[in-house]
Scaffold this motif. Structure first.
Motif, PDB file in Angstrom:
ATOM      1  N   GLU A  66       0.827  -1.203   0.000  1.00  0.00           N
ATOM      2  CA  GLU A  66       0.000   0.000   0.000  1.00  0.00           C
ATOM      3  C   GLU A  66       0.863   1.255   0.000  1.00  0.00           C
ATOM      4  O   GLU A  66       0.368   2.360   0.184  1.00  0.00           O
ATOM      5  CB  GLU A  66      -0.955  -0.039   1.193  1.00  0.00           C
ATOM      6  N   ALA A  94       2.957   2.091  -5.284  1.00  0.00           N
ATOM      7  CA  ALA A  94       1.970   1.375  -4.468  1.00  0.00           C
ATOM      8  C   ALA A  94       0.978   0.697  -5.407  1.00  0.00           C
ATOM      9  O   ALA A  94       0.604   1.251  -6.438  1.00  0.00           O
ATOM     10  CB  ALA A  94       1.240   2.365  -3.573  1.00  0.00           C
ATOM     11  N   GLY A  95       0.593  -0.518  -5.074  1.00  0.00           N
ATOM     12  CA  GLY A  95      -0.472  -1.185  -5.826  1.00  0.00           C
ATOM     13  C   GLY A  95      -0.030  -2.029  -7.003  1.00  0.00           C
ATOM     14  O   GLY A  95      -0.858  -2.709  -7.610  1.00  0.00           O
ATOM     15  N   ASN A 147      -9.096  -3.243  -3.267  1.00  0.00           N
ATOM     16  CA  ASN A 147      -8.195  -2.445  -2.423  1.00  0.00           C
ATOM     17  C   ASN A 147      -7.976  -1.046  -3.019  1.00  0.00           C
ATOM     18  O   ASN A 147      -7.710  -0.904  -4.209  1.00  0.00           O
ATOM     19  CB  ASN A 147      -6.864  -3.204  -2.293  1.00  0.00           C
ATOM     20  N   HIS A 156      -5.572   1.143  -2.810  1.00  0.00           N
ATOM     21  CA  HIS A 156      -4.265   1.405  -3.417  1.00  0.00           C
ATOM     22  C   HIS A 156      -4.132   0.685  -4.750  1.00  0.00           C
ATOM     23  O   HIS A 156      -3.536   1.206  -5.688  1.00  0.00           O
ATOM     24  CB  HIS A 156      -3.143   1.006  -2.457  1.00  0.00           C
ATOM     25  N   ARG A 157      -4.714  -0.509  -4.833  1.00  0.00           N
ATOM     26  CA  ARG A 157      -4.726  -1.232  -6.101  1.00  0.00           C
ATOM     27  C   ARG A 157      -5.569  -0.471  -7.128  1.00  0.00           C
ATOM     28  O   ARG A 157      -5.164  -0.295  -8.273  1.00  0.00           O
ATOM     29  CB  ARG A 157      -5.277  -2.659  -5.903  1.00  0.00           C
TER      30      ARG A 157
END
Ligand code: KMT
Ligand code: NI
Length: 172
Positions: free
Chosen positions: A84, A122-123, A160, A162-163
């Motif tokens: 994240e 991130a992600g 998610n 961040h994804r």
């Protein structure tokens, strides 16, 4: 640094697995992966202050340093995951491979050696392995507390935050 499409052939993860299809920096940039060659520590200090990385530590991944848990650790690093937060690694010695997912969800292998610095956003789904030398010494940079819990790839992770931000910025 050298980047190429992973060959997906069976065999030890520490082998090169070079398909012969090279990947350039521009292509890496389009999936948010940034690469810098930084021969002086001062250059890392500058980048760290620009990006707000206040803390750092160093890790040596080798059987000498880790003993019996080495093989286990190497397998864990190679489990496909995301974080994240950004993952920044500055290689101080030895070599290693970071595999990152391309836009088409294929593996791109990035070979790093001394003075190479890689930033994974991130992600992004990725994994890491040492190579046949079984030795890498790396600096890990982070903002506050180390927050690099690996979240293993699974369908629910699509939700998610961040994804989703990563997908929105780089894959759509
Ligand atoms: C990672 O994120 O997989 C690691 O920290 C591995 C060692 S650093 C090259
Ligand atoms: Ni990671």
């Amino acid at each position: 640094m050298k980047a190429y499409m992973y060959d997906n052939l069976p065999g030890d993860q520490r082998l090169p697995h070079d398909s012969g299809r090279a990947v350039d920096l521009d292509t890496l940039g389009k999936i948010g992966v940034l690469y810098y060659h930084i021969p002086e520590l001062a250059g890392v200090d500058k980048l760290a202050s620009e990006r707000g990385y206040k803390n750092r530590d160093e890790i040596t991944v080798s059987p000498e340093k880790m003993g019996a848990v080495y093989e286990e650790k190497v397998k864990t690093f190679f489990d496909e995951h995301l974080h994240e937060d950004e993952e920044i690694r500055y290689i101080r010695g030895g070599q290693g491979y970071f595999d990152v997912r391309s836009k088409d969800d294929d593996w791109v292998r990035v070979q790093l050696e001394k003075d190479d610095l890689l930033i994974l956003p991130a992600g992004i789904y990725h994994r890491f392995t040492t190579d046949e030398s079984n030795y890498v010494h790396a600096m890990r940079l982070f903002k506050d507390e180390p927050k690099w819990t690996p979240l293993s790839r699974r369908p629910e992770l699509d939700e998610n935050q961040h994804r989703q931000s990563y997908v929105k910025e780089f894959l759509t």
